[in-house]
Design a protein around this motif. Structure first.
Motif, short mmCIF file in Angstrom:
data_model
loop_
_atom_site.label_atom_id
_atom_site.label_comp_id
_atom_site.label_asym_id
_atom_site.label_seq_id
_atom_site.Cartn_x
_atom_site.Cartn_y
_atom_site.Cartn_z
N GLY A 284 0.99 -1.14 0.01
CA GLY A 284 -0.05 -0.08 0.07
C GLY A 284 0.89 1.41 0.12
O GLY A 284 2.24 1.14 0.33
N PRO A 285 0.31 2.30 -0.55
CA PRO A 285 -1.08 2.47 -1.18
C PRO A 285 -1.06 1.67 -2.35
O PRO A 285 -2.39 1.58 -2.83
CB PRO A 285 -0.72 4.25 -1.51
CG PRO A 285 0.23 4.76 -0.66
CD PRO A 285 1.21 3.65 -0.55
N ILE A 286 -0.17 1.42 -3.03
CA ILE A 286 -0.30 0.56 -4.54
C ILE A 286 0.20 -0.80 -4.07
O ILE A 286 1.27 -0.84 -3.68
CB ILE A 286 0.60 1.23 -5.68
CG1 ILE A 286 -0.03 2.47 -6.03
CG2 ILE A 286 0.50 0.22 -6.78
CD1 ILE A 286 0.86 3.26 -7.05
N ASN A 332 2.31 0.84 7.97
CA ASN A 332 1.72 0.60 6.51
C ASN A 332 0.87 1.77 6.17
O ASN A 332 -0.43 1.49 6.41
CB ASN A 332 1.11 -0.89 6.38
CG ASN A 332 0.77 -0.97 5.07
OD1 ASN A 332 1.25 -0.28 4.06
ND2 ASN A 332 -0.18 -1.81 4.70
N PRO A 333 1.14 2.97 5.74
CA PRO A 333 0.53 3.75 5.29
C PRO A 333 -0.20 3.56 3.94
O PRO A 333 0.34 3.02 3.13
CB PRO A 333 1.40 5.22 4.96
CG PRO A 333 2.77 4.46 4.92
CD PRO A 333 2.61 3.22 5.56
N ARG A 334 -1.50 3.63 3.96
CA ARG A 334 -2.02 3.24 2.87
C ARG A 334 -2.96 4.26 1.97
O ARG A 334 -3.08 4.41 0.76
CB ARG A 334 -3.39 2.12 3.32
CG ARG A 334 -2.98 0.71 3.67
CD ARG A 334 -3.98 -0.22 3.89
NE ARG A 334 -3.40 -1.24 4.21
CZ ARG A 334 -3.22 -2.27 3.12
NH1 ARG A 334 -3.42 -2.21 1.95
NH2 ARG A 334 -2.67 -3.53 3.44
N THR A 356 -2.21 20.90 5.74
CA THR A 356 -2.30 19.76 6.60
C THR A 356 -2.58 18.66 5.58
O THR A 356 -3.66 18.53 4.96
CB THR A 356 -3.41 20.16 7.72
OG1 THR A 356 -3.02 21.37 8.18
CG2 THR A 356 -3.60 18.85 8.63
N VAL A 357 -1.76 17.28 5.95
CA VAL A 357 -2.12 16.32 5.05
C VAL A 357 -2.63 15.05 6.12
O VAL A 357 -1.93 14.99 7.12
CB VAL A 357 -0.88 15.85 4.45
CG1 VAL A 357 -0.83 14.21 4.07
CG2 VAL A 357 -0.25 16.86 3.44
N LEU A 358 -3.63 14.25 5.82
CA LEU A 358 -4.02 13.22 6.68
C LEU A 358 -3.67 12.07 6.02
O LEU A 358 -4.01 11.75 4.70
CB LEU A 358 -5.78 13.60 6.70
CG LEU A 358 -6.23 12.59 7.80
CD1 LEU A 358 -6.02 12.90 9.29
CD2 LEU A 358 -7.93 12.67 7.61
N ILE A 359 -3.33 11.13 6.88
CA ILE A 359 -2.52 9.79 6.52
C ILE A 359 -3.34 8.74 7.21
O ILE A 359 -3.69 9.06 8.34
CB ILE A 359 -1.28 9.78 6.62
CG1 ILE A 359 -0.56 10.84 5.86
CG2 ILE A 359 -0.68 8.23 6.13
CD1 ILE A 359 0.91 11.01 6.48
N GLU A 362 -2.03 1.28 8.70
CA GLU A 362 -2.03 0.46 9.76
C GLU A 362 -0.60 0.88 10.61
O GLU A 362 0.48 0.98 9.94
CB GLU A 362 -1.91 -1.07 9.56
CG GLU A 362 -2.88 -1.65 9.16
CD GLU A 362 -3.20 -1.75 7.72
OE1 GLU A 362 -4.48 -1.80 7.06
OE2 GLU A 362 -2.28 -1.76 6.69
N GLY A 363 -0.74 0.56 11.97
CA GLY A 363 0.49 1.06 12.74
C GLY A 363 0.75 2.51 12.99
O GLY A 363 1.86 2.78 13.50
N LEU A 364 0.14 3.46 12.48
CA LEU A 364 0.32 5.00 12.33
C LEU A 364 0.26 5.50 13.83
O LEU A 364 0.89 6.60 13.99
CB LEU A 364 -0.57 5.64 11.51
CG LEU A 364 -0.66 5.09 9.94
CD1 LEU A 364 -1.46 6.25 9.20
CD2 LEU A 364 0.89 5.03 9.41
N ASP A 365 -0.37 4.71 14.76
CA ASP A 365 -0.48 5.19 16.18
C ASP A 365 0.77 5.13 16.61
O ASP A 365 1.03 5.89 17.72
CB ASP A 365 -1.35 4.50 17.00
CG ASP A 365 -1.28 2.98 16.69
OD1 ASP A 365 -0.75 2.49 15.88
OD2 ASP A 365 -1.49 2.29 17.82
N GLU A 366 1.85 4.59 15.97
CA GLU A 366 3.31 4.39 16.59
C GLU A 366 4.35 5.39 16.01
O GLU A 366 5.40 5.25 16.36
CB GLU A 366 3.85 2.85 16.65
CG GLU A 366 2.98 1.89 17.48
CD GLU A 366 3.56 0.52 17.20
OE1 GLU A 366 4.80 0.37 16.77
OE2 GLU A 366 2.49 -0.72 17.52
#
Length: 452
Positions: A284-286, A332-334, A356-359, A362-366
């Protein structure tokens, strides 16, 4: 009868190509030869179905200009003369035939065209390429846009951009498959225009697309190559890894490639220069399935970067090999966006502004830090935004320097334990002024000649 095969390549939302993984990528023949035109002048025929189609929200002159601009972009990079004529032909050639000799661009609701979208009705376009299975020489390429989807040339919400879609499909007609660089015009997906943001800024070719065009059609003396093999520490090959390189001085993404089943890769068409190399899993994203099908599952590993810049020279190949640990990634940013509307398409940014970019992923809280590999792009203010639909969200502030060169830039996320993840070519920096296309900067809107 000509010995000929045809393949389909498609654009948008859930597109897949039945191709071997390779740089950017290129279509390949049965003999593993590049699928390409062997002549310097190619004429495409625009079906008059475009002028009466209820799903095309543009007048005749706007349609002709859009097609000519799309052709001009690829002509400038390949050195081919890509001409345009009009035709009353409505349907692409049947896959059971060897073609009719017309390189058609159509949007008619003819049965053969509709059949292309029978199982994938959300695809905006499909390209049928006829080529010699041994040499890879293209003899015909037909493009069909989906008669059941809306297209426009002015960013009308709820429509696909006609020019961006045609630019992508023409890339397929010239021999390109899909790219894993998000900012490439050959990415698998194009978002619809909406009231918040249109995609008219996403019509241009990326550096990755230019590298592919050079590799197919420019003399070897005009470019260099990067090649090598990725293995695990135990010697096993790494299949389906995305390797992309960034210009050392600016951080712009220049090209990308995908490792084959034996772990090898090759990226041609590179300008001479100094590059930083990044390796990431295609989760991801691809994802790998959007570019290449294989009986092998992609391998699992964490993203890494080269320790020092890699030098590439004209008319030569630089070798870079690496051994990686077989450790599953947590990060894993998707998806990303400038609003709460997240998607897997690049963000269009203008130099001198802050966004301001929103992403989502999975795991982005870390994630504890975000950055860019470019001195022209500053990334700050990492903030967790909770979780939605099973995806953790975070926001970052992205400031683009007023002197930033036009091009595609990546975002890099890092966790406390040191894991990194890139979104390759996620930031598409452009300038609002028109991009010159030489004599085609303001294409002629008068009708081309008729073929029939």
């Amino acid at each position: 009868m000509r010995l000929c095969l045809c393949i389909f390549v498609a654009f948008l939302l859930a597109a897949q190509a039945n191709l071997r993984g390779r740089a950017y990528t290129l279509q390949r023949s049965e003999a593993n030869r590049a699928v390409r035109w062997n002549k310097k002048s190619i004429r495409f025929a625009l079906s008059d179905s475009f002028f009466v189609a209820p799903n095309v929200r543009a007048d005749r002159a706007e349609i002709v200009r859009a097609v000519r601009r799309a052709l001009a972009r690829w002509s400038a990079e390949t050195g081919l003369h890509l001409g345009l004529a009009l035709s009353s032909t409505q349907s692409v050639s049947s896959s059971a035939s060897s073609g009719d000799g017309i390189n058609l661009i159509t949007v008619a609701d003819a049965p053969e065209n509709l059949a292309l979208f029978a199982d994938e009705g959300d695809l905006a376009g499909r390209t049928r390429v006829f080529f010699n299975p041994r040499s890879g020489a293209i003899s015909e390429a037909d493009i069909a846009l989906n008669p059941n989807l809306l297209f426009s040339t002015d960013g009308t919400p709820g429509t696909f951009d006609l020019e961006a879609t045609l630019t992508h499909e023409l890339g397929h007609a010239l021999g390109l498959a899909h790219s894993a660089v998000l900012g490439s015009i050959m990415r698998p997906r194009l978002r619809m225009n909406d009231a918040r943001e249109s995609v008219v800024d996403l019509r241009q070719l990326a550096e990755d697309d230019r590298a592919a065009a050079r590799a197919l059609y420019r003399p070897n003396a005009e470019w260099g190559s990067l090649m090598g093999k990725l293995l695990f520490a135990d010697g096993g090959p790494i299949f389906g890894a995305h390797i992309f390189i960034e210009e050392a001085a600016t951080g712009r993404v220049i090209a990308g490639g995908i490792t084959r089943e034996d772990g090898s890769y090759r990226i041609d068409g590179l300008p001479a220069g100094s590059y930083n190399l990044r390796i990431e899993p295609m989760d991801g994203p691809i994802e790998l399935g959007e570019i290449a099908r294989s009986s092998y599952a992609p391998n699992v590993f964490r993203a890494v970067a080269s320790e020092r810049p890699i030098e590439v020279a004209f008319n030569s190949a630089t070798e870079f090999n690496a051994k990686l640990e077989n450790v599953a990634p947590k990060l894993n940013p998707r998806l990303l966006g400038l609003t709460a509307h997240l998607s897997a398409v690049p963000l269009s940014l203008v130099p001198g502004r802050t966004y301001t970019v929103l992403i989502g992923g999975e795991g982005l809280d870390e994630v504890v830090a975000a950055s860019s590999d470019s001195p022209y792009v500053a990334v700050e203010e990492v903030r967790s935004q909770g979780e939605v639909a099973g995806l953790s969200l975070l926001s970052v502030s992205v400031r683009v320097d007023a002197a930033a060169p036009v091009g595609e830039y990546s975002l890099r996320l890092q966790t406390m334990e040191g894991e990194s993840a890139w979104i390759a070519g996620a930031l598409l920096v452009h300038r609002p002024a028109p991009i010159a296309l030489g004599a085609a900067e303001i294409p002629d809107a008068t009708d081309p000649i008729w073929l029939d």
